[in-house]
Design a protein around this motif. Structure first.
Motif, PDB file in Angstrom:
ATOM      1  N   MET A   1     -11.344   8.704  24.131  1.00 38.79           N
ATOM      2  CA  MET A   1     -11.334   9.062  22.706  1.00 38.79           C
ATOM      3  C   MET A   1     -10.566   8.001  21.918  1.00 38.79           C
ATOM      4  O   MET A   1     -10.110   7.018  22.475  1.00 38.79           O
ATOM      5  N   GLY A   2     -10.370   8.256  20.622  1.00 40.14           N
ATOM      6  CA  GLY A   2      -9.759   7.231  19.749  1.00 40.14           C
ATOM      7  C   GLY A   2      -8.361   6.838  20.209  1.00 40.14           C
ATOM      8  O   GLY A   2      -7.466   7.665  20.276  1.00 40.14           O
ATOM      9  N   GLN A   3      -8.187   5.578  20.560  1.00 38.78           N
ATOM     10  CA  GLN A   3      -6.858   5.115  20.970  1.00 38.78           C
ATOM     11  C   GLN A   3      -6.096   4.679  19.722  1.00 38.78           C
ATOM     12  O   GLN A   3      -6.507   3.761  19.039  1.00 38.78           O
ATOM     13  N   LYS A   4      -5.004   5.358  19.441  1.00 38.42           N
ATOM     14  CA  LYS A   4      -4.248   5.045  18.216  1.00 38.42           C
ATOM     15  C   LYS A   4      -3.274   3.895  18.490  1.00 38.42           C
ATOM     16  O   LYS A   4      -2.646   3.855  19.551  1.00 38.42           O
ATOM     17  N   ILE A   5      -3.161   3.007  17.535  1.00 41.57           N
ATOM     18  CA  ILE A   5      -2.203   1.895  17.667  1.00 41.57           C
ATOM     19  C   ILE A   5      -1.412   1.809  16.374  1.00 41.57           C
ATOM     20  O   ILE A   5      -1.936   2.141  15.304  1.00 41.57           O
ATOM     21  N   ASN A   6      -0.167   1.390  16.480  1.00 42.98           N
ATOM     22  CA  ASN A   6       0.645   1.244  15.277  1.00 42.98           C
ATOM     23  C   ASN A   6       0.072   0.119  14.412  1.00 42.98           C
ATOM     24  O   ASN A   6      -0.051  -1.017  14.873  1.00 42.98           O
ATOM     25  N   PRO A   7      -0.295   0.420  13.155  1.00 45.32           N
ATOM     26  CA  PRO A   7      -0.961  -0.577  12.310  1.00 45.32           C
ATOM     27  C   PRO A   7      -0.115  -1.817  12.047  1.00 45.32           C
ATOM     28  O   PRO A   7      -0.652  -2.874  11.758  1.00 45.32           O
ATOM     29  N   GLY A   9       2.231  -3.238  14.271  1.00 52.95           N
ATOM     30  CA  GLY A   9       2.232  -4.059  15.484  1.00 52.95           C
ATOM     31  C   GLY A   9       0.872  -4.700  15.706  1.00 52.95           C
ATOM     32  O   GLY A   9       0.768  -5.827  16.211  1.00 52.95           O
ATOM     33  N   PHE A  10      -0.187  -3.997  15.314  1.00 54.29           N
ATOM     34  CA  PHE A  10      -1.562  -4.474  15.462  1.00 54.29           C
ATOM     35  C   PHE A  10      -1.792  -5.725  14.616  1.00 54.29           C
ATOM     36  O   PHE A  10      -2.622  -6.561  14.951  1.00 54.29           O
ATOM     37  N   ARG A  11      -1.069  -5.830  13.494  1.00 55.75           N
ATOM     38  CA  ARG A  11      -1.312  -6.935  12.546  1.00 55.75           C
ATOM     39  C   ARG A  11      -0.234  -8.012  12.590  1.00 55.75           C
ATOM     40  O   ARG A  11      -0.178  -8.859  11.715  1.00 55.75           O
ATOM     41  N   LEU A  12       0.652  -7.964  13.594  1.00 50.97           N
ATOM     42  CA  LEU A  12       1.703  -8.984  13.691  1.00 50.97           C
ATOM     43  C   LEU A  12       1.067 -10.363  13.791  1.00 50.97           C
ATOM     44  O   LEU A  12       0.165 -10.578  14.593  1.00 50.97           O
ATOM     45  N   GLY A  13       1.549 -11.269  12.948  1.00 49.49           N
ATOM     46  CA  GLY A  13       1.012 -12.632  13.011  1.00 49.49           C
ATOM     47  C   GLY A  13      -0.111 -12.881  12.036  1.00 49.49           C
ATOM     48  O   GLY A  13      -0.457 -14.021  11.783  1.00 49.49           O
ATOM     49  N   THR A  14      -0.730 -11.821  11.493  1.00 50.57           N
ATOM     50  CA  THR A  14      -1.752 -12.042  10.464  1.00 50.57           C
ATOM     51  C   THR A  14      -1.200 -11.646   9.102  1.00 50.57           C
ATOM     52  O   THR A  14      -0.905 -12.505   8.290  1.00 50.57           O
ATOM     53  N   GLU A 181      -7.099   8.903  -0.281  1.00 48.40           N
ATOM     54  CA  GLU A 181      -7.556   8.522  -1.623  1.00 48.40           C
ATOM     55  C   GLU A 181      -7.873   7.032  -1.571  1.00 48.40           C
ATOM     56  O   GLU A 181      -7.043   6.236  -1.146  1.00 48.40           O
ATOM     57  N   GLY A 182      -9.067   6.632  -1.978  1.00 47.04           N
ATOM     58  CA  GLY A 182      -9.431   5.203  -1.926  1.00 47.04           C
ATOM     59  C   GLY A 182      -9.821   4.787  -0.508  1.00 47.04           C
ATOM     60  O   GLY A 182     -10.163   5.627   0.326  1.00 47.04           O
ATOM     61  N   ARG A 183      -9.751   3.480  -0.221  1.00 42.52           N
ATOM     62  CA  ARG A 183     -10.124   2.965   1.111  1.00 42.52           C
ATOM     63  C   ARG A 183      -8.893   2.702   1.954  1.00 42.52           C
ATOM     64  O   ARG A 183      -7.904   2.192   1.458  1.00 42.52           O
ATOM     65  N   VAL A 184      -8.981   3.008   3.271  1.00 39.25           N
ATOM     66  CA  VAL A 184      -7.917   2.624   4.210  1.00 39.25           C
ATOM     67  C   VAL A 184      -8.590   2.062   5.460  1.00 39.25           C
ATOM     68  O   VAL A 184      -8.822   2.786   6.429  1.00 39.25           O
ATOM     69  N   PRO A 185      -8.938   0.744   5.468  1.00 40.38           N
ATOM     70  CA  PRO A 185      -9.682   0.182   6.608  1.00 40.38           C
ATOM     71  C   PRO A 185      -8.746  -0.190   7.765  1.00 40.38           C
ATOM     72  O   PRO A 185      -8.280  -1.313   7.867  1.00 40.38           O
ATOM     73  N   LEU A 186      -8.486   0.772   8.656  1.00 33.83           N
ATOM     74  CA  LEU A 186      -7.515   0.546   9.737  1.00 33.83           C
ATOM     75  C   LEU A 186      -8.041  -0.414  10.807  1.00 33.83           C
ATOM     76  O   LEU A 186      -7.261  -1.005  11.546  1.00 33.83           O
ATOM     77  N   GLN A 187      -9.382  -0.554  10.905  1.00 28.59           N
ATOM     78  CA  GLN A 187      -9.949  -1.426  11.941  1.00 28.59           C
ATOM     79  C   GLN A 187      -9.883  -2.898  11.543  1.00 28.59           C
ATOM     80  O   GLN A 187      -9.982  -3.758  12.397  1.00 28.59           O
ATOM     81  N   THR A 188      -9.736  -3.168  10.236  1.00 34.81           N
ATOM     82  CA  THR A 188      -9.764  -4.562   9.771  1.00 34.81           C
ATOM     83  C   THR A 188      -8.379  -5.176   9.914  1.00 34.81           C
ATOM     84  O   THR A 188      -7.441  -4.745   9.265  1.00 34.81           O
ATOM     85  N   ILE A 189      -8.284  -6.195  10.755  1.00 33.43           N
ATOM     86  CA  ILE A 189      -6.956  -6.783  11.011  1.00 33.43           C
ATOM     87  C   ILE A 189      -6.441  -7.539   9.791  1.00 33.43           C
ATOM     88  O   ILE A 189      -5.252  -7.567   9.536  1.00 33.43           O
TER      89      ILE A 189
END
Length: 216
Positions: A1-7, A9-14, A181-189
């Motif tokens: 199922m959906g593996q949750k990751i801290n948003p 830590g996922f984006r460190l470096g970008t 409310e609005g967009r929250v694109p969690l998959q987009t790094i």
């Protein structure tokens, strides 16, 4: 199922950077980490003790720590810094003494600076504190979230998602409620997303608040 990751830590470096910047040998790493935790806790405790604000918000967005061999530099990003800046130098000196006592580091100089952030309610930590204050005062959770979303929209954000879990409104069975409310694109790094999770102790038990804010 959906593996949750801290948003964050996922984006460190970008789009995200580290809140602590220092280097240590592997055997000393854990000490440095505990030292950081002590610094953050003593600053938060000092602000909690000395500044009771009407809205119940401490207003700390984040605490950045940079360490060199002979210097520890701490930058506190605050939404409402006037609380610390009233007796500016005296308050900051007192805070420095407190932190130094906690660390008992004699051979290193401690330097604390305070920076104001332009949109306090565009920061998830401050927003979570605001919602926590409302929930403690037994305001209905939907009302609290709607108010928080209104405040965020003034800060010019693209989207926000707020989630509250636990015994909401004192109901017997714990549940999870969320509003987006609005967009929250969690998959987009490359998306610049701010995130925070916050615990609040209410009369009925502990509630968890999670907030995602999408900037651009």
């Amino acid at each position: 199922m959906g593996q949750k990751i801290n948003p964050l830590g996922f984006r460190l470096g970008t789009t995200q950077g580290h809140h602590s910047i220092w280097f240590a040998q592997p055997k000393n790493y854990s000490e440095g980490l505990q030292e950081d935790q002590k610094i953050r806790n003593s600053i938060k405790n000092y602000i909690q003790k000395n500044m009771r604000i009407s809205s119940g918000v401490e207003g700390i967005a984040c605490i950045e720590i940079r360490k060199r061999i002979d210097l520890i530099q701490v930058i506190i990003y605050m939404g409402f810094p006037k609380l610390l800046l009233e007796g500016k130098t005296r308050r900051i000196e007192e805070l420095q003494m407190n932190v130094q006592k906690e660390l008992n580091c004699m051979n290193r100089k401690l330097n604390i600076a305070i920076t104001r952030i332009t949109n306090p309610y565009g920061d998830p930590n401050i927003l979570a504190e605001f919602i926590a204050g409302q929930l403690k005062n037994r305001v209905s959770f939907r009302k609290a979230i709607k108010k928080a979303i209104e405040l965020t929209e003034q800060a010019d954000t693209k989207g926000i998602q707020v989630q509250i879990a636990g015994r909401i409104d004192g109901k017997e069975i714990a549940r999870v409620e969320w509003i987006r409310e609005g967009r929250v694109p969690l998959q987009t790094i490359r998306a610049k997303i701010d995130y925070c999770s916050y615990r609040v102790r209410t009369v009925y038990g502990v509630l968890g608040i999670k907030i995602w804010i999408f900037w651009e």
